[in-house]
Write an enzyme that holds these catalytic residues in place. Structure first.
Site, PDB file in Angstrom:
ATOM      1  N   ASP A  67     -22.138 -15.409 -60.483  1.00 34.65           N
ATOM      2  CA  ASP A  67     -20.963 -16.129 -60.002  1.00 34.65           C
ATOM      3  C   ASP A  67     -19.746 -15.209 -59.950  1.00 34.65           C
ATOM      4  O   ASP A  67     -18.998 -15.186 -58.968  1.00 34.65           O
ATOM      5  CB  ASP A  67     -20.696 -17.331 -60.905  1.00 34.65           C
ATOM      6  N   GLU A 135     -27.147 -17.556 -57.401  1.00 37.07           N
ATOM      7  CA  GLU A 135     -26.203 -16.795 -58.223  1.00 37.07           C
ATOM      8  C   GLU A 135     -26.941 -15.938 -59.244  1.00 37.07           C
ATOM      9  O   GLU A 135     -26.572 -14.773 -59.496  1.00 37.07           O
ATOM     10  CB  GLU A 135     -25.244 -17.749 -58.930  1.00 37.07           C
TER      11      GLU A 135
END
Length: 353
Positions: A67, A135
């Protein structure tokens, strides 16, 4: 056990590993160096797996790392692509590119969702699991081959082949925000009414919402989160506002009726009798009337002028700060009259009979 079956069992893990290598190559464009990072990235917490030390073995930590990397990498790409654009535009574009919805669609399109290991019951139609796995994959690429590999993957594999960055940047996707802006501009009341909350065949929650504008029913929408359902209902409402003039007429007619009722004066005053029942009245001594002289005690020193007080004492049980008995009475004798009366009385006492 036959020798051939034993050999096949030994080959099975290697065959699966080889298939994983091949699948990852198709997805990321190169072969992994350390396959363990990618296995972890594809392991959902619902499997309940643990390492040798007993700690949970899933992709949540890699998801956190990926992320942060996506924000940096995509921010860099957007900064270079849209030269001269302001910070707000760049931030909005990056947010669209790294949103859970976008990453979930990318994971499904690339075939990444087929590689995710979970208990099966946690799989749903929403993009959370797939987006989180994307992610985590970015985090695995970084640990395996570094920041430059992440940049190449996002720039050449994702944004060059799978995403039109210009269309994403200029596309309005926040339908709820757009609808709120319209209602505030036109000063109409709007609410999202929850119509249902159920579960699909896999146990995933399903929400249903409908937009109500001035009490007029608007668009409906459902999704695997409240946000998704409200976005869908807002989108349908915006479409109706553009295509159905009678829908707009109904909204403003309802608004006109509401504002008329709010502004219309009430003919009958409200009854306060019910309120009076809760009021405790304090009993105050009555004030002396102006046309009545105060009752002074008889003056034994001057019996012929009993109205002239000698040393009047304050009445008992009175508040020393209560000034209600202090009034201006023009009928009371003036100071000169009192002095003259006292001199006349003294003269009479000294005169022999």
């Amino acid at each position: 056990m036959k020798i051939n079956e034993f050999i096949d069992r030994l080959r099975l893990p290697f065959r699966k590993e080889k298939e994983l290598f091949s699948s990852l190559h198709d997805i990321i464009g190169f072969y992994p160096r350390h396959i363990g990072y990618y296995k972890t990235a594809l392991t959902h917490k619902s499997t309940g797996r643990r390492n040798e030390k007993g700690k949970p073995l899933n992709n949540e930590r890699l998801e956190f790392l990926g992320d942060a990397l996506l924000d940096a990498v995509v921010g860099h790409i957007v900064y270079e692509h849209f030269e001269g654009k302001r910070e707000g535009f760049l931030t909005n574009t990056r947010s669209k590119l790294v949103s859970r919805e976008t990453l979930g669609k990318l994971a499904a399109e690339m075939g990444l969702t087929e590689l995710i290991q979970s208990n099966g019951q946690q799989r749903s139609h929403n993009s959370y699991m797939a987006g989180n796995a994307f992610e985590a994959l970015v985090g695995a690429i970084y640990l395996d081959q570094g920041y430059d590999a992440v940049m190449r993957f996002m720039k050449k594999r994702i944004l060059a082949q799978m995403v039109n960055i210009d269309k994403v940047a200029y596309k309005e996707v926040n339908f709820k925000s757009k609808l709120l802006e319209w209602t505030q501009k036109n000063r109409v009341k709007m609410e999202f009414r929850c119509m249902k909350q159920t579960s699909d065949e896999k146990g995933s929650p399903v929400f249903g919402f409908q937009v109500m504008i001035e009490g007029v029913a608007g668009g409906k929408g459902q999704g695997y989160s409240k946000k998704e359902a409200q976005q869908e209902s807002s989108k349908e409402t915006l479409q109706r506002l553009r295509r159905e003039p009678q829908f707009i007429d109904a909204i403003f007619a309802a608004k006109s009726s509401r504002t008329k009722m709010e502004e219309e004066p009430t003919a009958i005053a409200p009854d306060l009798e019910a309120e009076k029942e809760f009021i405790i009245k304090s009993e105050k001594p009555e004030k002396p009337k102006k046309d009545k002289k105060p009752d002074f005690p008889e003056n034994p020193e001057n019996p012929e002028n009993p109205d002239i007080p000698a040393h009047p004492a304050p009445p008992a049980d009175t508040d020393e700060f209560d000034l209600s008995d202090i009034t201006h009475n023009p009928e009371e004798p003036s100071r000169e009259d009192i002095i003259a009366a006292a001199e006349a009385a003294a003269y009479q006492e000294k005169t022999p009979i």
